[in-house]
Design an enzyme around this catalytic site. Sequence first.
Site, PDB file in Angstrom:
ATOM      1  N   ASP A 108      -8.307  -7.499   9.297  1.00 43.62           N
ATOM      2  CA  ASP A 108      -7.825  -6.296   8.617  1.00 43.62           C
ATOM      3  C   ASP A 108      -7.798  -5.094   9.551  1.00 43.62           C
ATOM      4  O   ASP A 108      -7.079  -4.125   9.305  1.00 43.62           O
ATOM      5  CB  ASP A 108      -8.734  -5.938   7.446  1.00 43.62           C
ATOM      6  CG  ASP A 108      -8.667  -6.958   6.339  1.00 43.62           C
ATOM      7  OD1 ASP A 108      -7.602  -7.542   6.140  1.00 43.62           O
ATOM      8  OD2 ASP A 108      -9.694  -7.174   5.667  1.00 43.62           O
ATOM      9  N   ASP A 123       0.794  -1.244   0.000  1.00 49.01           N
ATOM     10  CA  ASP A 123       0.000   0.000   0.000  1.00 49.01           C
ATOM     11  C   ASP A 123       0.817   1.280   0.000  1.00 49.01           C
ATOM     12  O   ASP A 123       0.237   2.361   0.004  1.00 49.01           O
ATOM     13  CB  ASP A 123      -0.960   0.056   1.196  1.00 49.01           C
ATOM     14  CG  ASP A 123      -2.160  -0.843   1.010  1.00 49.01           C
ATOM     15  OD1 ASP A 123      -2.135  -1.685   0.102  1.00 49.01           O
ATOM     16  OD2 ASP A 123      -3.120  -0.711   1.761  1.00 49.01           O
TER      17      ASP A 123
END
Length: 669
Positions: free
Chosen positions: A400, A178
Site C-alpha cells: 500500500d 478513492d
Amino acid sequence: MLKIPQRLLAATTALAVALPLTLMGVTGTANAAEPHVDNPYAGATQYVNPTWAAAVEGAATRVSDPALAAKMRLVKTNPTAVWMDRISAITGNADGKGLRFHLDNALTQKQSGTPLVVNLVIYDLPGRDCYALASNGELPATAAGLTRYKTEYIDPIAAILADPKYQGLRIAATIEPDSLPNLITNISHPECQTAAPFYREGVKYALDKLHAIPNVYNYIDAAHSGWLGWDNNATPAAKLFADVARTTQAGLASVDGFVTNTANTTPLEEPYLPNSSLTVGGAPIRSASYYEWNFDFDELDWTAHLHSLLVAEGFPASTGMLIDTSRNGWGGAARPTATSTSTDLNTYVNQSKVDRRNHRGAWCNPLGAGIGERPRATPPAPAASHLDAFVWIKPPGESDGASTDIPNDEGKRFDRMCDPTFVSPKLGNQLTGASPDAPLAGRWFESQFIELVRNAYPVIGGGNPPTDIVAPSAPTGLQAGSVTNTSVALTWTPSTDNVGVTGYDIYRGTTLAGTSSTASFTATGLTASTAYSFTVRAKDAAGNVSASSAALAVTTSGTQSPGGCKVAYSANSWNTGFTASIKLTNTGTTPLADWRLTFDFANGQTVQQGWNAVWSQAGATVTGTGTPGSWNATIAPGATVDIGFNGSHSGTNTNPTAFAVSGKTCTIG
C-alpha cells in the site's frame, strides 16, 4: 482514511507460467461481439494475470514449508485486476506489461462458449490521492494535467478497448479508487479542494469514453463502510455519484455498478456483531470507540445501505455491487470464534470483531490481515446487498505504501500512516499497525503476501474447521527419550473418536511445530533437561484443523548440543510507546532450528505489533519464535536475524538485561 493499491507488480517471466490447464482456451482471434448484460460476471470466468501469478510462484519456490507453498500455488490461480496507474502502464514499462499484453492473454484464457471478465482499474486522475501521500500520481491538479489525462491516458485506453479484436471480452472497469469519496470526507483539505473539479470532470470523461464501448462495464469506486458508512457521509456520497453520472452523455446509464473495499481490509461481515443496535452496558455497540456510531460494521452492511441510497437518487434497482475481498479475511489464530461475554462495551466489541486493527482508519499494509473470499459471481449474500461478484481488485502481495521514505520517479511520497513506529492523531493517538520493511505502493511485498496466505479466511485449500472434528483424547505412552541433535521423539495414542481424522498438527505455544499422520512426531530445537508443552489438534484429509486440542508434555534428557547466541537490543521511546529492534545472532556451531527467544520486561511494558517473528507475552515474559516455514525459521551458525516489535509503556522503558534462546543464555552485544 483508506488505501489504494497501485499498479500490478513488475513483469517477471513470460506468459507461459503457471496458468492452470482449465484456463487455456480458444486462440486470440477476433471473437463475436459480447452483448451488454446486467451482470457481466454471471456465468463468466475472470482473467488470471500471468505476471502476478509468476510473482506468487516465485514466492512459493522460496519458502521452506511445502504446505505453505502449496497454498500459494492455489492462490496464484485466482483472478486479479490489472492496474493502469500511469500513462506508461498503457504500453508497458519497466514495472509491468501493457494493456494489450493482458487483453491478448485474456483471449488465450477465454474458453469457447464461456464469457471472460477482465478486471481493469482506471487510476491516474490529476491530483490523485489528494488526502494521502503514498499513492500520489503523475498528473498535477491543473488544466494541463486534465488535458493529459484525457488525451494521453483515457483516449489511448478507450482506443485499445474498442479494438474489434477484444469485443468478445467483458471489461469491468473500476473507476478511479478513492477519488469521489475524498470529496465527501476530505474536501476541507486544500489539496482536495484544488483537485475536486478535476476529479468530477475526469470521472465524467472516463465514464463517457468507456461506456461508449459496448463490452465495457463501469463500476465507480465507493470507498467502504469504515469511510462512508455514517449517514452524514453516505447520503452525500450517493448524491455526488448521481450528480457526476448525470453530467455524462448517457446519464445514470453510464454507470453499471459500484465497487467497495478496493484495496482495503474491512471485513465482508462481522459474524459476532450482527446487530449494530444491540446494547451492552446500556449503550448500543455502534457507539463503541471502534465504530464511532457507524451503523455499517462491514461491507455487506455498506453495500446494502449504499444501494438503497443510490436507488433513491435515481439509479435503477438493477445497479450491481462488487466487493474487493482480496485482503479482508482476517483469519489466523487471532480471529475470534464467539461473541464476547464481557459487560464492558469496548471490551465486548474488541473481543468480538474479526477486524483486528486498532482503528478502522488504519489502512496501510495492516499487520494480521488475511486473504478473504475467493472471486466468484453472484455470491450468497443478503439480497439487499445486490452483489454482482466478489472480486480481487487489489492483487494480494502488493504494498500500500513504503514504511520509510523511498525516492522514486512515480510521484509517490512517504505517508506516516505506512510507518509502523508512528503514533497517529488520526487513529486516536495509536500506532498505525502497519507492516515494517514495506516497499513503494504497488511493489511486491513478499513477507506481507506470506502473512495474507497464512491468515486467509476461508482457509486456503479446504474450508474452515468443521465442528465435528474432535481433538485426540489425552495422550498416553509418552516417550521422552534422549536429546539427539536437539530432537526428541514424542508419542501419543490417537483417539478412536476422531472419525474422518487422518493426521494431527502439533503446536509449541502458538507456533506450528509440525504435522504427523502417525502416532509419533519428532520435535527439533529442544534443549536437554527441559520441560516442554505441546498441543495436538486433529486434522482431516482436507487440511481442516479442529478447534479443540489435547495437551502433550515432555521433559527431555541428555546432553545439550553445542551452540550459543548473542542479542543486541535497542529501543526508541516516545510518550507511552516504543519500537524495539533486536539482532539475534547464532554464535554456535549448529543451526538454531525452531528457535525461541525469551526475556522479561522490568517496567510492565506490553508488546503490541511485531515483525519477522511470532510474538507472545505472558505477564512480564516475552517470547519470540521464528516464523514456521519462513526464511528465519532456522538461524545458521554465524547468521543474524533482525526482529522487533512496537510496544507501550507507562513512562519508564528499561531495556531487558537477560535473554535466552531455546534454553541457552545469550550474551549481550
